[in-house]
Structures are given as structure tokens and as C-alpha cells.
Design a protein around this motif. Structure first.
Motif, PDB file in Angstrom:
ATOM      1  N   GLY A 110      67.464  94.615   7.972  1.00 58.80           N
ATOM      2  CA  GLY A 110      67.153  94.682   9.386  1.00 58.80           C
ATOM      3  C   GLY A 110      68.401  94.757  10.238  1.00 58.80           C
ATOM      4  N   ASP A 111      68.273  94.324  11.489  1.00 56.99           N
ATOM      5  CA  ASP A 111      69.371  94.441  12.443  1.00 56.99           C
ATOM      6  C   ASP A 111      70.598  93.634  12.034  1.00 56.99           C
ATOM      7  N   LYS A 112      70.390  92.406  11.563  1.00 59.43           N
ATOM      8  CA  LYS A 112      71.532  91.569  11.182  1.00 59.43           C
ATOM      9  C   LYS A 112      72.251  92.157   9.979  1.00 59.43           C
ATOM     10  N   GLY A 113      71.495  92.678   9.026  1.00 60.89           N
ATOM     11  CA  GLY A 113      72.120  93.314   7.874  1.00 60.89           C
ATOM     12  C   GLY A 113      72.937  94.520   8.285  1.00 60.89           C
ATOM     13  N   ALA A 114      72.403  95.307   9.225  1.00 63.97           N
ATOM     14  CA  ALA A 114      73.143  96.457   9.736  1.00 63.97           C
ATOM     15  C   ALA A 114      74.424  96.012  10.425  1.00 63.97           C
ATOM     16  N   GLN A 115      74.367  94.858  11.098  1.00 60.52           N
ATOM     17  CA  GLN A 115      75.557  94.340  11.769  1.00 60.52           C
ATOM     18  C   GLN A 115      76.631  93.940  10.761  1.00 60.52           C
ATOM     19  N   TYR A 116      76.242  93.269   9.680  1.00 59.48           N
ATOM     20  CA  TYR A 116      77.211  92.910   8.647  1.00 59.48           C
ATOM     21  C   TYR A 116      77.879  94.159   8.078  1.00 59.48           C
ATOM     22  N   LEU A 117      77.084  95.169   7.751  1.00 62.40           N
ATOM     23  CA  LEU A 117      77.633  96.398   7.184  1.00 62.40           C
ATOM     24  C   LEU A 117      78.552  97.099   8.178  1.00 62.40           C
ATOM     25  N   SER A 118      78.136  97.135   9.433  1.00 62.45           N
ATOM     26  CA  SER A 118      78.941  97.794  10.458  1.00 62.45           C
ATOM     27  C   SER A 118      80.274  97.093  10.650  1.00 62.45           C
ATOM     28  N   GLU A 119      80.252  95.766  10.594  1.00 61.19           N
ATOM     29  CA  GLU A 119      81.496  95.005  10.753  1.00 61.19           C
ATOM     30  C   GLU A 119      82.474  95.341   9.636  1.00 61.19           C
ATOM     31  N   ALA A 120      81.962  95.434   8.408  1.00 59.76           N
ATOM     32  CA  ALA A 120      82.828  95.771   7.281  1.00 59.76           C
ATOM     33  C   ALA A 120      83.378  97.182   7.416  1.00 59.76           C
ATOM     34  N   LEU A 121      82.577  98.086   7.941  1.00 57.05           N
ATOM     35  CA  LEU A 121      82.994  99.480   8.067  1.00 57.05           C
ATOM     36  C   LEU A 121      84.069  99.679   9.125  1.00 57.05           C
ATOM     37  N   LYS A 122      84.271  98.687   9.970  1.00 57.39           N
ATOM     38  CA  LYS A 122      85.323  98.772  10.983  1.00 57.39           C
ATOM     39  C   LYS A 122      86.682  98.364  10.428  1.00 57.39           C
ATOM     40  N   LYS A 123      86.693  97.775   9.231  1.00 62.92           N
ATOM     41  CA  LYS A 123      87.943  97.297   8.646  1.00 62.92           C
ATOM     42  C   LYS A 123      88.790  98.455   8.141  1.00 62.92           C
ATOM     43  N   ASP A 124      90.098  98.341   8.314  1.00 60.76           N
ATOM     44  CA  ASP A 124      91.011  99.387   7.858  1.00 60.76           C
ATOM     45  C   ASP A 124      90.924  99.596   6.353  1.00 60.76           C
ATOM     46  N   THR A 125      90.675  98.520   5.583  1.00 59.77           N
ATOM     47  CA  THR A 125      90.635  98.644   4.128  1.00 59.77           C
ATOM     48  C   THR A 125      89.467  99.491   3.672  1.00 59.77           C
ATOM     49  N   VAL A 126      88.424  99.579   4.481  1.00 58.95           N
ATOM     50  CA  VAL A 126      87.285 100.418   4.130  1.00 58.95           C
ATOM     51  C   VAL A 126      87.558 101.860   4.511  1.00 58.95           C
ATOM     52  N   ARG A 127      88.256 102.083   5.597  1.00 60.14           N
ATOM     53  CA  ARG A 127      88.422 103.423   6.131  1.00 60.14           C
ATOM     54  C   ARG A 127      89.642 104.159   5.595  1.00 60.14           C
ATOM     55  N   LYS A 128      90.381 103.538   4.691  1.00 62.07           N
ATOM     56  CA  LYS A 128      91.561 104.202   4.160  1.00 62.07           C
ATOM     57  C   LYS A 128      91.205 105.387   3.278  1.00 62.07           C
ATOM     58  N   LYS A 129      89.962 105.421   2.773  1.00 66.06           N
ATOM     59  CA  LYS A 129      89.550 106.536   1.934  1.00 66.06           C
ATOM     60  C   LYS A 129      88.087 106.839   2.216  1.00 66.06           C
ATOM     61  N   PRO A 130      87.601 108.013   1.795  1.00 61.77           N
ATOM     62  CA  PRO A 130      86.201 108.352   2.061  1.00 61.77           C
ATOM     63  C   PRO A 130      85.264 107.285   1.513  1.00 61.77           C
ATOM     64  N   PHE A 131      84.272 106.922   2.306  1.00 61.30           N
ATOM     65  CA  PHE A 131      83.270 105.948   1.863  1.00 61.30           C
ATOM     66  C   PHE A 131      81.892 106.444   2.252  1.00 61.30           C
ATOM     67  N   THR A 132      80.968 106.394   1.317  1.00 63.28           N
ATOM     68  CA  THR A 132      79.618 106.854   1.565  1.00 63.28           C
ATOM     69  C   THR A 132      78.647 105.701   1.442  1.00 63.28           C
ATOM     70  N   LEU A 133      77.904 105.436   2.489  1.00 56.94           N
ATOM     71  CA  LEU A 133      76.906 104.369   2.473  1.00 56.94           C
ATOM     72  C   LEU A 133      75.541 105.027   2.500  1.00 56.94           C
ATOM     73  N   HIS A 134      74.838 105.036   1.374  1.00 55.45           N
ATOM     74  CA  HIS A 134      73.620 105.830   1.221  1.00 55.45           C
ATOM     75  C   HIS A 134      72.384 104.958   1.362  1.00 55.45           C
ATOM     76  N   LEU A 135      72.399 104.132   2.058  1.00 57.80           N
ATOM     77  CA  LEU A 135      71.384 103.515   2.853  1.00 57.80           C
ATOM     78  C   LEU A 135      71.280 104.603   3.810  1.00 57.80           C
ATOM     79  N   SER A 136      72.655 105.308   3.237  1.00 55.99           N
ATOM     80  CA  SER A 136      73.720 105.557   4.144  1.00 55.99           C
ATOM     81  C   SER A 136      75.066 106.062   3.648  1.00 55.99           C
ATOM     82  N   TYR A 137      75.703 106.889   4.481  1.00 56.71           N
ATOM     83  CA  TYR A 137      77.077 107.285   4.237  1.00 56.71           C
ATOM     84  C   TYR A 137      77.873 106.927   5.477  1.00 56.71           C
TER      85      TYR A 137
END
Length: 214
Positions: free
Chosen positions: A81-108
Motif C-alpha cells: 500500500g501507500d506506506k510500502g510505496a513510501q519505503y521503496l521511494s525513500e530507498a530509491l532516492k539514495k545515491d547507492t541505488v541510483r549509481k547504476k540502472p535499477f529496475t523495480l518490477h512492481l516496478s522499474y
């Protein structure tokens, strides 16, 4: 089989005051073992496992924050739900996640995002707002799948705002949500001067079987 969660220190996740600033206060041993087993793999599939918002804190903290190899993570057909989406979004804002291509297939989800599949979960307007914040810097999205969630008019506006800078979006799937007449205004904003196909079928009667191609 449903994954169980064991709370520690007599605390509940909702009592936490900040996101991902420290290890989760609860544990899901089965999920954590699956994360440990698959952490060096580029593709991880956690679909159809009845994962909840609380589980997403574990995924965000232990898998996404320190991600070095993961390119595709499937979380579709769960109970996010919304809180789970918030946790995932917070992690996706981190530089360590964005240093390389990442696909979230809930979601990409990252700066090389091309297809976002969040179908068959329980994400509402607030969850879309958090995901929108994570997507605002992305300019490579072409397909966005959000069918079978709980998105209304306000959530549609968040999507419009997040995707205004993305000129490559060609397909947007929002069927079987809760989008009412106000979507028409958002639709105009998205389709103006661009090639975009939208699927709004299965929403409230006003938009039943409504598919627009510009």
C-alpha cells in the motif's frame, strides 16, 4: 505461503519516526533469508508472496539501500500500500541505488527507468505521491503500469506532475482504479503535443472502457 512478521522490543512499525535511518525494529526471517540468498543476483522475483507495507521496509533497508548488482525486482501481486510505496521511494532516492540502472518490477525505478509495473497491489493516492517524487528526475520512462490499484483523481495529478519532464512516455495503464471525472484535466496535460496511449478502462462509469491515443 504468507510470510510472517515477528515484532521485537514490543514495538510496532508505525511508532517509528523516520524512514530507513536505522534497521527495522521488526523481522521477517523468511524474507530476510530470501534477500540474503539473492543479493548478488541481477534479477529477484518476490511476486505473489503476500508481502505487506512492513515487508517493504525490510526490502528497502536490506536490499535496495546497499544495492550493487540488482537491476530488476518483481513485487507485483502483493499487498503493498501507500506506506510500502513510501519505503521503496525513500530507498530509491539514495545515491547507492541510483549509481547504476535499477529496475523495480512492481516496478522499474531509477534514472534509467523504462517500464514501471506496479499492477495488482493496494497503492492509493499517497503512495503515488511518494513514487512520483522518486520518478521526477527520470526522463526515460516509456511504459507505466498501475492497473488494479486504488488510485483516484488526486493520485492522477501526482502522476501528471511527476511525468511532466518525461517526454518519452508512450503508454500509461490505469485500468481498474478509482479515477473519476477530474482525470480528464490531467489527461489533457499528459497528452498535449505528445504521442501517448492511456488505458482507463474499468474505472468509475464515466470512464468505462475509455482509452485515448493522442
Amino acid at each position: 505461503m504468507a510470510l510472517s512478521i515477528t515484532y521485537t522490543n514490543n514495538q510496532d512499525p508505525k511508532n517509528k519516526t523516520s524512514l530507513l535511518s536505522e534497521p527495522p525494529i521488526y523481522q521477517n526471517p523468511e524474507l530476510q533469508q530470501m534477500i540474503n540468498d539473492g543479493k548478488i543476483q541481477p534479477l529477484i522475483w518476490f511476486d505473489k508472496r503476500k508481502l505487506t507495507d512492513a515487508d517493504m521496509e525490510i526490502v528497502a533497508y536490506y536490499l535496495l539501500q546497499d544495492n550493487k548488482t540488482l537491476t530488476q525486482l518483481c513485487l507485483s501481486n502483493n499487498k503493498i500500500g501507500d506506506k510500502g510505496a513510501q519505503y521503496l521511494s525513500e530507498a530509491l532516492k539514495k545515491d547507492t541505488v541510483r549509481k547504476k540502472p535499477f529496475t523495480l518490477h512492481l516496478s522499474y525505478v531509477t534514472q534509467t527507468l523504462t517500464t514501471l509495473d506496479l499492477s495488482y497491489n493496494q497503492i492509493g493516492n499517497k503512495g503515488v505521491q511518494h513514487l512520483g517524487e522518486a520518478l521526477k528526475k527520470n526522463t526515460t520512462l516509456t511504459i507505466l503500469q498501475l492497473q488494479n490499484n486504488q488510485i483516484g483523481a488526486q493520485g492522477s495529478q501526482y502522476l501528471v506532475e511527476a511525468l511532466q519532464t518525461n517526454t518519452t512516455l508512450t503508454e500509461l495503464y490505469l485500468s481498474r482504479n478509482e479515477i473519476g471525472p477530474q482525470w480528464q484535466q490531467h489527461l489533457q496535460e499528459l497528452t498535449e503535443n505528445r504521442n501517448l496511449t492511456l488505458d482507463l478502462s474499468g474505472n468509475p462509469r464515466y470512464f468505462e472502457n475509455y482509452c485515448v491515443t493522442s
